[in-house]
Design an enzyme around this catalytic site. Structure first.
Site, mmCIF file in Angstrom:
data_model
loop_
_atom_site.group_PDB
_atom_site.id
_atom_site.type_symbol
_atom_site.label_atom_id
_atom_site.label_comp_id
_atom_site.label_asym_id
_atom_site.label_seq_id
_atom_site.Cartn_x
_atom_site.Cartn_y
_atom_site.Cartn_z
ATOM 1 N N HIS A 52 49.016 34.976 38.672
ATOM 2 C CA HIS A 52 48.095 34.748 37.560
ATOM 3 C C HIS A 52 48.569 35.509 36.321
ATOM 4 C CE1 HIS A 52 46.317 38.423 39.516
ATOM 5 N NE2 HIS A 52 46.306 38.828 38.259
HETATM 6 P P1 TYD Z 1 43.204 39.063 44.056
HETATM 7 O O1 TYD Z 1 43.000 38.725 42.604
HETATM 8 O O2 TYD Z 1 43.344 37.932 45.017
HETATM 9 O O3 TYD Z 1 44.456 40.027 44.214
HETATM 10 P P2 TYD Z 1 45.998 39.777 43.761
HETATM 11 O O4 TYD Z 1 45.991 39.602 42.272
HETATM 12 O O5 TYD Z 1 46.731 41.008 44.189
HETATM 13 O O6 TYD Z 1 46.502 38.563 44.447
HETATM 14 O O7 TYD Z 1 41.996 39.998 44.494
HETATM 15 C C1 TYD Z 1 41.587 40.130 45.855
HETATM 16 C C2 TYD Z 1 40.063 40.247 45.901
HETATM 17 O O8 TYD Z 1 39.637 41.448 45.264
HETATM 18 C C3 TYD Z 1 39.358 39.107 45.208
HETATM 19 O O9 TYD Z 1 38.272 38.720 46.012
HETATM 20 C C4 TYD Z 1 38.817 39.708 43.932
HETATM 21 C C5 TYD Z 1 38.655 41.172 44.283
HETATM 22 N N1 TYD Z 1 38.851 42.090 43.156
HETATM 23 C C6 TYD Z 1 37.761 42.759 42.629
HETATM 24 O O10 TYD Z 1 36.612 42.599 43.080
HETATM 25 N N2 TYD Z 1 37.956 43.624 41.604
HETATM 26 C C7 TYD Z 1 39.195 43.848 41.080
HETATM 27 O O11 TYD Z 1 39.336 44.660 40.155
HETATM 28 C C8 TYD Z 1 40.319 43.130 41.630
HETATM 29 C C9 TYD Z 1 41.704 43.316 41.067
HETATM 30 C C10 TYD Z 1 40.095 42.268 42.665
#
Ligand code: TYD
Length: 136
Positions: A52
């Protein structure tokens, strides 16, 4: 949107016979004020995460333990960065599509972010990313 560039910076460290200490402060090495901290750890072999970009969130990534790689794509330039030191920090601008991979088993990837979590600030669709940032 105006172009800005992600980059690697060195974090100041203080070392003596007791070991090392590294410091990060708002608006010093970090070009923003920290509103959120999270860390990624116990990542399984072969995993790739991220996929992303953001509209506004700026981030700083540092492996406080172990190592990982970060693939960056600002729609013009694609680069792979190795984070393998607790003094090496990636200042990640919102306009970089990013993917993290090759996590070592001991990797703890610390992420400092300029904004609170907001799912609306994520661009998870690559075509949408190109619409927003393509051609900068
Ligand atoms: P995700 O965006 O999938 O992680 P990455 O970018 O590493 O692939 O995030 C995993 C989960 O954590 C998703 O359900 C959203 C949650 N999350 C939060 O609640 N707060 C945050 O600050 C972040 C980064 C993720």
């Amino acid at each position: 949107m105006s172009a800005s560039y992600s980059r690697i910076e060195e974090i100041s460290e203080f070392g003596d016979e007791r070991g090392f200490l590294a410091v990060l402060e708002n608006n010093r090495v970090l070009p923003f004020e920290i509103n959120r901290v999270f860390y990624i750890y116990k990542t399984l072999p072969g995993v790739r995460r991220g996929f992303h970009a953001h509209y506004k969130t700026r981030q700083a990534l540092v492996c406080v333990s172990g190592s990982c790689k970060v693939y960056l794509d600002n729609s013009i330039r694609k680069t792979d960065i190795l984070l393998d030191s607790p003094t090496k920090i990636l200042i990640l601008e919102p306009n970089d599509w990013h993917e993290m991979y090759d996590f070592s088993t001991d990797c703890v990837l610390l992420v400092l972010a300029s904004h609170l979590y907001d799912s609306e600030d994520y661009i998870r669709d690559y075509d949408r990313f190109l619409e927003v940032y393509g051609g900068e």
